[in-house]
Design a protein around this motif. Sequence first.
Motif, PDB file in Angstrom:
ATOM      1  N   ARG A  96     -18.961 -11.225 -37.647  1.00  0.00           N
ATOM      2  CA  ARG A  96     -18.655  -9.810 -37.898  1.00  0.00           C
ATOM      3  C   ARG A  96     -19.676  -8.933 -37.183  1.00  0.00           C
ATOM      4  O   ARG A  96     -20.807  -9.344 -36.931  1.00  0.00           O
ATOM      5  CB  ARG A  96     -18.670  -9.516 -39.397  1.00  0.00           C
ATOM      6  N   GLY A 138     -19.353  -3.836 -43.360  1.00  0.00           N
ATOM      7  CA  GLY A 138     -18.350  -3.011 -44.011  1.00  0.00           C
ATOM      8  C   GLY A 138     -17.333  -3.799 -44.824  1.00  0.00           C
ATOM      9  O   GLY A 138     -16.798  -3.316 -45.815  1.00  0.00           O
ATOM     10  N   PHE A 139     -17.064  -5.025 -44.411  1.00  0.00           N
ATOM     11  CA  PHE A 139     -16.130  -5.890 -45.134  1.00  0.00           C
ATOM     12  C   PHE A 139     -16.864  -7.055 -45.799  1.00  0.00           C
ATOM     13  O   PHE A 139     -16.255  -8.068 -46.129  1.00  0.00           O
ATOM     14  CB  PHE A 139     -15.042  -6.417 -44.188  1.00  0.00           C
ATOM     15  N   ALA A 174     -15.729 -14.529 -46.068  1.00  0.00           N
ATOM     16  CA  ALA A 174     -14.357 -14.694 -45.586  1.00  0.00           C
ATOM     17  C   ALA A 174     -13.886 -16.149 -45.658  1.00  0.00           C
ATOM     18  O   ALA A 174     -12.721 -16.443 -45.397  1.00  0.00           O
ATOM     19  CB  ALA A 174     -14.248 -14.185 -44.147  1.00  0.00           C
TER      20      ALA A 174
END
Length: 124
Positions: A62, A66-67, A73
């Motif tokens: 990434r 922000g995620f 993930a």
Amino acid sequence: MATNSRQTLGARGEDLAVAELERQGMAVLARNWRCRTGEIDIVAAEEGERGRTLVFCEVKCRSGLGFGDPLEAITWAKLRKLRALAAEWMTVHRASAVDIRLDAIGVLLMRGQAPRLTHVKAVG
């Protein structure tokens, strides 16, 4: 982010992950191995006192938080699929090992900062 940018980011993250595994003394056997079931990012071999361990590694990269952290993930479903892919890779390549391990490497590439890698061994 455009698809091409995501692909470029992912490729950079995988390059850094490969370099880290090699720095740890592992031999990279395959990158982006694909079959009808899916894809394995990296297959590596680690030699130990008992013999060869095959390491099947998922890489998540990434460009920011922000995620969340890249490793967030990697879900249980993804690990289940990675197990199935590892078995298929071993069958196709007629590979054997004293041990098999699933690893994950999270790569964070934030502008203006050095890349941050987190290697988690035996994630699932």
